[in-house]
Design an enzyme around this catalytic site. Sequence first.
Site, short mmCIF file in Angstrom:
data_model
loop_
_atom_site.label_atom_id
_atom_site.label_comp_id
_atom_site.label_asym_id
_atom_site.label_seq_id
_atom_site.Cartn_x
_atom_site.Cartn_y
_atom_site.Cartn_z
N CYS A 2 19.15 34.93 5.05
CA CYS A 2 20.11 34.66 6.11
C CYS A 2 21.51 34.85 5.55
O CYS A 2 21.70 34.95 4.34
CB CYS A 2 19.94 33.24 6.59
SG CYS A 2 18.24 32.87 7.04
N ARG A 32 21.82 40.79 6.65
CA ARG A 32 20.93 39.83 6.00
C ARG A 32 19.92 39.23 6.96
O ARG A 32 19.04 38.46 6.55
CB ARG A 32 21.76 38.71 5.37
CG ARG A 32 22.73 39.19 4.32
CD ARG A 32 23.64 38.08 3.88
NE ARG A 32 22.98 37.18 2.97
CZ ARG A 32 23.02 37.26 1.64
NH1 ARG A 32 23.74 38.20 1.07
NH2 ARG A 32 22.39 36.40 0.89
N TRP A 79 17.37 35.32 9.35
CA TRP A 79 16.12 36.07 9.23
C TRP A 79 15.05 35.00 9.13
O TRP A 79 15.01 34.22 8.18
CB TRP A 79 16.13 36.94 7.98
CG TRP A 79 14.91 37.80 7.87
CD1 TRP A 79 14.70 39.00 8.47
CD2 TRP A 79 13.74 37.53 7.09
NE1 TRP A 79 13.45 39.49 8.15
CE2 TRP A 79 12.84 38.62 7.29
CE3 TRP A 79 13.33 36.49 6.26
CZ2 TRP A 79 11.58 38.68 6.70
CZ3 TRP A 79 12.08 36.56 5.66
CH2 TRP A 79 11.23 37.65 5.88
N ASN A 105 20.58 29.18 3.77
CA ASN A 105 19.90 30.41 3.37
C ASN A 105 18.95 30.04 2.24
O ASN A 105 19.35 29.39 1.29
CB ASN A 105 20.94 31.43 2.87
CG ASN A 105 20.29 32.62 2.19
OD1 ASN A 105 19.20 33.05 2.58
ND2 ASN A 105 20.95 33.16 1.17
N GLY A 106 17.68 30.43 2.37
CA GLY A 106 16.70 30.11 1.32
C GLY A 106 15.46 29.46 1.91
O GLY A 106 15.25 29.49 3.13
N GLU A 488 7.39 56.38 -1.32
CA GLU A 488 8.69 56.20 -0.67
C GLU A 488 8.68 56.79 0.74
O GLU A 488 9.17 56.16 1.68
CB GLU A 488 9.78 56.85 -1.54
CG GLU A 488 11.18 56.84 -0.98
CD GLU A 488 11.75 55.44 -0.72
OE1 GLU A 488 11.12 54.44 -1.09
OE2 GLU A 488 12.82 55.38 -0.11
N LYS A 492 9.33 54.72 4.24
CA LYS A 492 10.34 55.09 5.25
C LYS A 492 9.70 55.13 6.63
O LYS A 492 10.22 54.60 7.60
CB LYS A 492 10.93 56.48 4.99
CG LYS A 492 11.72 56.74 3.73
CD LYS A 492 12.90 55.90 3.50
CE LYS A 492 12.57 54.57 2.90
NZ LYS A 492 13.57 53.93 2.12
N HIS A 511 -12.08 58.81 -3.83
CA HIS A 511 -12.65 57.55 -4.31
C HIS A 511 -12.62 56.46 -3.25
O HIS A 511 -12.82 55.29 -3.58
CB HIS A 511 -11.91 57.10 -5.57
CG HIS A 511 -12.03 58.08 -6.70
ND1 HIS A 511 -13.21 58.30 -7.36
CD2 HIS A 511 -11.13 58.95 -7.22
CE1 HIS A 511 -13.04 59.24 -8.28
NE2 HIS A 511 -11.78 59.66 -8.21
O1 M6R Z 1 18.59 45.77 -2.42
P1 M6R Z 1 17.32 46.15 -3.10
O2 M6R Z 1 17.32 47.56 -3.58
O3 M6R Z 1 16.93 45.20 -4.19
O4 M6R Z 1 16.20 46.06 -1.98
C1 M6R Z 1 14.86 46.24 -2.28
C2 M6R Z 1 14.06 46.46 -1.03
O5 M6R Z 1 14.14 45.36 -0.19
C3 M6R Z 1 14.52 47.70 -0.26
O6 M6R Z 1 14.49 48.84 -1.05
C4 M6R Z 1 13.64 47.93 0.98
O7 M6R Z 1 12.34 48.25 0.61
C5 M6R Z 1 14.27 49.00 1.87
N1 M6R Z 1 14.44 48.50 3.19
C6 M6R Z 1 13.48 50.26 1.93
O8 M6R Z 1 14.02 51.19 2.80
#
Ligand code: M6R
Length: 616
Positions: A2, A32, A79, A105-106, A488, A492, A511
């Site tokens: 948050c 956030r 969040w 936050n936390g 990756e 996405k 496998h």
């Molecule tokens: O800020 P960071 O690079 O530590 O964030 C890590 C992941 O939360 C971030 O890469 C996330 O997977 C992205 N939304 C991917 O697009």
Amino acid sequence: MCGIFAHLNFGELKERNSVDVCMEGLRQLEYRGYDSAGIAGIKDGQICSIKSVGKVSTLDEAVKPQQLQFRLAIAHTRWATHGRACEANAHPQFDQDHRLALVHNGIIENYAKIKQTLVKKGVTFSSETDTETIAQLFAHHYKENLLKAAVNTFSELDGAFSVALIHKDHPDQIVVSSRDAPLVIGINDQTNEIFVSSDTNAFTGQSLRVLFLKKDEIALLSPDGIELYNKKGKALDITFEELCVEECQTATGEFDHYMLKEIYDQPLVLKEIIHSQSDETNHSALFEQLVLTPKQIKNVDQILIVACGSSLHAGYLAANMIETAARIPTRAEIASEFRYSDPIITKNTLVIAISQSGETADTLAACELAIDRGAHLVAICNVKHSTLVRMAPSTILLNAGPEISVCSTKAFTSQVCVLQLLTLYLARIRTFGASEGREFLRKCEAIPHLAQEVLKRAGSIASLAEKYARFTKFFYLGRQQMYPTCLEAALKLKEITYLQASGLPAGEMKHGAIALIDESLATIALCGNHVTNDKLFSNLMEIKARGGPILAFAPDGSESLQQVADDVLYLPIGESDEQNIYIYSIATQLFAYYVAKNLGTNIDQPRNLAKSVTVE
Ligand code: M6R
């Protein structure tokens, strides 16, 4: 995950309305979390608050007609962790008598136990949140003294938190505290204002004296200034840092979304990284903030990379590059697993943390473990004043500019680029002669142009995305460096389209995963590793034999793929595996973007996600 923001006026000057200041702060922190938002202040001796479900703009619409004027306020963008995204669970949370308001936050790990005890004492709860427990506990401990109540309350909490609190009996004060969740206090001596924020993003364009709260510190903010205490309530001296957060260009410009803008930023960003960090004289790379001597680098016995999400994928690619070129045993570790493991770390272990935001809780915890065990930490980060950058003795900043879209694009390729240059730097000290260094650098210098060439194929990618948007399941297949590139690419796609997607090493299909192949699952083959492309071709044949549709992303000239693939997207020919990482990553970013556009999802702020993951 948050965002907390608070504001207080002090001094004699004409006051600014804290409501306006907090709303602006929330807009900067919205990355956030955007499940709900809220704000509270004190009016006529009573706590007064407005909350709404959804984005900060919805709160804005609710706030404007009320024309509220506060001299101080606390605000929050959420969040959801404990409890649905609804108004009752939005912050601020209150005690049962509405004497105080609190934003958090936390995660409070022992909230259920505390709640049970308070309920037994007759306290009535009205939300599903862990946060309300802090508010109710604070009220329970409060006997006219804010500091004492804070000390008693926070000492009972387990977990990570940062909080800001106001109490109706102290209309001039804000209490803040933090444990393993960032909180920064800023003072503007010109305007006589105090700000509190989850991070310095919300201080953009200002020159402030700032104080980053350390673990379990408590601060009382009032028109008299800031008082700082340790967790037992003992007064501490304050040392401020000067901070000037430059204004950054963050508009989408000619693009429909930040994600598309950030994809198109890549050629220039990569060019700047390569230009500023190449060392042409020594056929190597330059890292000003890397505080390791060549002797220390020669002695490195292993490198551990810790990261999450896309940053982890950059780590997998880097591990491969470093082992191959510099011959240093290197492993990329999932930070959330690493933090609870018992890693072997010697005095010659180098730990590299990769994080766009520098605020990812799991990555920070992994770094703490590594530092505790004596490793030298190198932070690769895009945010200059982040927690990660402040904790690491060596840092490499990406300088990719702000990445606003939740879905990482330019930060990912920038991380790979910086790590490729770091590979060169390590290799020049350990394994490479001058000519190998020169050749490596020459291939790096070609990357921005290749990235630009991929963007020219956006039209073909958009057409294929339109065709493939009807599928609900996807495999991305590749081998060697194309395997992490597949991970990756799949991340996405699932992040912004909500479709099922997995990245797989093509040789592993037989496998188990091949059992899933049928006409409803599309396989996207990333044919960017020339050594294994023939093998990949055979794997695709096996999929075709089972009726699976195939889209191949392949280098110009590989017409033979038409025998096996239903569609082929031709891409520029990369001279090396490393160059192909960028070519295929940018192409798959565009593919995910256009599939999402066809499906009409919220591309820049996908459901259930936040840009920065500051909880476990
Ligand atoms: O800020 P960071 O690079 O530590 O964030 C890590 C992941 O939360 C971030 O890469 C996330 O997977 C992205 N939304 C991917 O697009």
